[in-house]
Design an enzyme around this catalytic site. Structure first.
Site, mmCIF file in Angstrom:
data_model
loop_
_atom_site.group_PDB
_atom_site.id
_atom_site.type_symbol
_atom_site.label_atom_id
_atom_site.label_comp_id
_atom_site.label_asym_id
_atom_site.label_seq_id
_atom_site.Cartn_x
_atom_site.Cartn_y
_atom_site.Cartn_z
ATOM 1 N N LYS A 59 10.596 1.341 -64.612
ATOM 2 C CA LYS A 59 11.742 2.834 -63.942
ATOM 3 C C LYS A 59 11.019 3.021 -62.762
ATOM 4 C CE LYS A 59 13.002 4.399 -68.807
ATOM 5 N NZ LYS A 59 12.950 5.636 -69.506
ATOM 6 N N ASP A 60 12.102 3.601 -61.908
ATOM 7 C CA ASP A 60 11.740 4.089 -60.558
ATOM 8 C C ASP A 60 11.039 5.445 -60.784
ATOM 9 O OD1 ASP A 60 13.980 5.311 -61.308
ATOM 10 O OD2 ASP A 60 15.183 4.755 -59.414
ATOM 11 N N ARG A 61 11.620 6.208 -61.712
ATOM 12 C CA ARG A 61 10.877 7.798 -61.609
ATOM 13 C C ARG A 61 9.559 7.662 -62.177
ATOM 14 N NH1 ARG A 61 15.825 8.207 -64.017
ATOM 15 N NH2 ARG A 61 16.137 7.274 -66.347
ATOM 16 N N HIS B 25 7.118 11.868 -73.613
ATOM 17 C CA HIS B 25 7.997 12.741 -74.413
ATOM 18 C C HIS B 25 7.903 11.906 -76.012
ATOM 19 C CE1 HIS B 25 11.012 9.582 -74.027
ATOM 20 N NE2 HIS B 25 11.028 9.797 -72.556
ATOM 21 N N THR C 58 11.870 11.677 -69.092
ATOM 22 C CA THR C 58 10.958 10.775 -68.493
ATOM 23 C C THR C 58 10.387 11.437 -67.184
ATOM 24 O OG1 THR C 58 11.926 9.059 -69.384
ATOM 25 C CG2 THR C 58 10.496 8.487 -67.478
HETATM 26 ZN ZN ZN Z 1 14.266 7.894 -72.978
#
Ligand code: ZN
Length: 558
Positions: free
Chosen positions: A171-173, A362, A83
């Site tokens: 998600k933070d990222r 991805h 990610t």
């Molecule tokens: Zn994953």
């Protein structure tokens, strides 16, 4: 003399139209969208668009594909395909070797510990209930570790920081990296409080519109709701998930799911489970609408950027695999979210004023156990087996103890101090460890730091993706590449991604809206091409580290 003058005048008059054309060539005006929307779907493999298209409505993914520029051969040119590196590649137009985002996690040699890539100990979490060092479910994050600029940074640099950049995700990222260093705000979900948070890297307190949105307690309204198939059961063809080989998620093993996480009222367990449901994507879309209104995005002549990353498909995919009804239904429902989102943008700002990019960060590997029940060579590799093999070989060759500091992103980090102490040549120590790893079943190849940095690698896609994913300061010493459909297993998941193989690198890439030439393009390209293409469309400088190309074929008036 007169004749000469006449000839000169005739010549000039004959030349004039040509000169005029040269000064004002026929060209399309540069499209100046007021809003750029980049949608990332977490774990979005290319074939999902093709396989599920019969289940999609006319207004969502099919509209994007039919009316936009659909690139069918977009591959990440790096590994590991996770990610954080995926999002960084999209928004910096670059590769981990250059943007420094080598994984979701990495081993920080200076600190002597494994770290989350975007975690930032110098920052604090900003919630609707005040600023905290951390919450039970979330740690502070920032883009400080990202090298170079993003699309949003370049937009803001181009006009004295008048463009607004907002990034949202569960998600933070997936919020922090898309926003870049100059984002006005990056928001992610905190399962402790059941609302969106940021870090004080951006803001000392949440804006009023975020607090208002959090106060609605929208996730609480899904408590006790049932997630069942959106379509008739006969419409679904991917039923491999219904086997004892798939562990399932916190929701359970198969439809229908009652969303309570065993709690009597919404609590942290419930909010964690909520993220695995399609209701979470609807909730994120509502938050995106609140952002458009709260930040007045697309309202003036300075183009704004809104980055939205849908995390739920990744959580569902890890739990049930890409060949499950659960992932199929997740995409059927996400398609409806996308359709509603396009309608909303059209009503609010007008699609003619917006350019939209859609891609995945991805792909994903099919569930190995299910593949091996057929005739494919597929298996999950025990990480301890890899670490032990290298440790034993190094000990036998050089003596000493605890050579392997960590195994992160399929890379061994070796103890450099121990090398000096045992008088081991680094290149030789790497080679010994690599040789030992090759003996572990499921390992196809190994590349050492020395090999990668000195370019001693056979040409080809796989080695190119490995060297693009290797950052000299942050990556490990020995990198193992598994056989296809194998992965080094970590945690309770049915499957994962991370490899250099096409099932992990191949994602859809769609451009849609102002200035985009609609077509289906078969040219080889990469999500790293999105940033330079959008920057070209906007007439701003591309991100500093970009390695991607401008997708010229998709730009109308090219
Ligand atoms: Zn994953």
């Amino acid at each position: 003399m007169k004749r000469l003058a006449l000839r000169w005048m005739l010549g000039v008059s004959l030349l004039l139209p040509a000169l005029g054309a040269a000064c004002n060539p026929v060209k399309a005006p540069l499209a100046r969208p007021r809003l750029v929307v980049v949608i990332v779907v977490d774990q979005f493999r290319y074939d999902f668009v093709e396989r599920f298209s019969g289940l999609f409505g006319p207004g969502g993914f099919r509209r994007l594909v039919d009316e936009g520029a659909f690139f069918t051969n977009a591959n990440y040119v790096h590994t590991p395909t996770y990610t954080a590196p995926g999002h960084a590649a999209i928004f910096t137009g670059s590769i981990p070797a250059q943007n420094g985002i080598v994984g979701n996690n990495w081993y920080d040699r200076d600190a002597g510990q494994e770290k989350v890539m975007v975690s930032d100990d110098s920052a604090k979490i900003v919630t609707s209930y005040g600023t905290q060092s951390y919450t039970h479910a979330t740690k502070p994050a920032s883009p400080r570790i990202l090298l170079g600029t993003t699309i949003g940074d370049q937009m803001r640099l181009s006009n004295g920081f008048r463009s607004k950049v907002i990034a949202l995700s569960f998600k933070d990222r997936a919020a922090v990296l898309p926003g870049g260093r100059e984002a006005n705000g990056a928001y992610w979900f905190d399962a402790s409080s059941g609302g969106f948070v940021t870090s004080d890297y951006y803001l000392k307190e949440l804006p009023e519109w975020v607090n208002r949105f959090n106060a609605e307690r929208e996730p609480d309204k899904a408590f006790g709701r049932v997630w069942d198939r959106a379509l008739a059961p006969s419409a679904y063809q991917l039923t491999q998930g219904v086997t004892t080989e798939v562990k399932g998620s916190p929701l359970g093993r198969h439809f229908p799911y009652t969303i309570t996480a065993g709690a009597s009222s919404p609590n942290e367990d419930y909010y964690k489970a909520f993220q695995y449901t399609p209701f979470a994507s609807e909730y994120l879309e509502d938050f995106a609408k609140a952002a458009v209104e709260g930040e007045a995005l697309g309202a003036d002549e300075y183009p704004d950027l809104l980055a939205i990353s849908f995390s739920t498909p990744d959580l569902v995919g890890h739990s049930y695999g890409p060949d499950s009804e659960e992932i199929e239904d997740t995409y059927v429902r996400l398609d409806r979210v996308i359709a509603d989102w396009l309608q909303y943008l059209d009503r609010k700002i007008g699609l003619a004023n917006i350019v939209i990019a859609v891609t995945g960060d991805h792909g994903v590997c099919p569930v190995p156990r299910l593949l091996s029940l057929n005739k494919l060579d597929a298996e999950v590799i025990d990480p301890n087996r890899c670490k032990n093999a290298a440790e034993e070989a190094l000990k036998a060759r050089f003596g000493g103890d605890k050579w392997v500091l960590a195994l992160v992103n399929d890379q061994l980090y070796l103890d450099v101090k121990l090398m000096t102490q045992q008088k081991a040549d680094p290149a030789e120590a790497e080679r010994v460890a690599a040789q030992a790893l090759l003996g572990v079943p499921g390992v196809a190849a190994c590349f050492t730091r020395t090999q990668i940095l000195s370019g001693q690698m056979a040409p080809g896609w796989i080695t190119q993706r490995v060297s693009n994913g290797f950052n000299a300061k942050r990556s490990g010493d020995v990198w193992l590449i598994t056989k296809p459909f194998h992965f080094v297993g970590e945690g309770e998941i049915a499957t994962t991604h991370g490899s250099p193989y096409d099932y992990d690198t191949h994602v859809p890439l769609i451009l849609f809206g102002a200035g985009i030439h609609a077509n289906r393009y078969f040219s080889e390209c990469s999500p790293s091409d999105i940033a330079p293409t959008l920057c070209a469309l906007l007439g701003v400088e591309p991100p500093s580290n970009r390695s991607g190309r401008v997708l010229v074929e998709a730009l109308a008036g090219r």
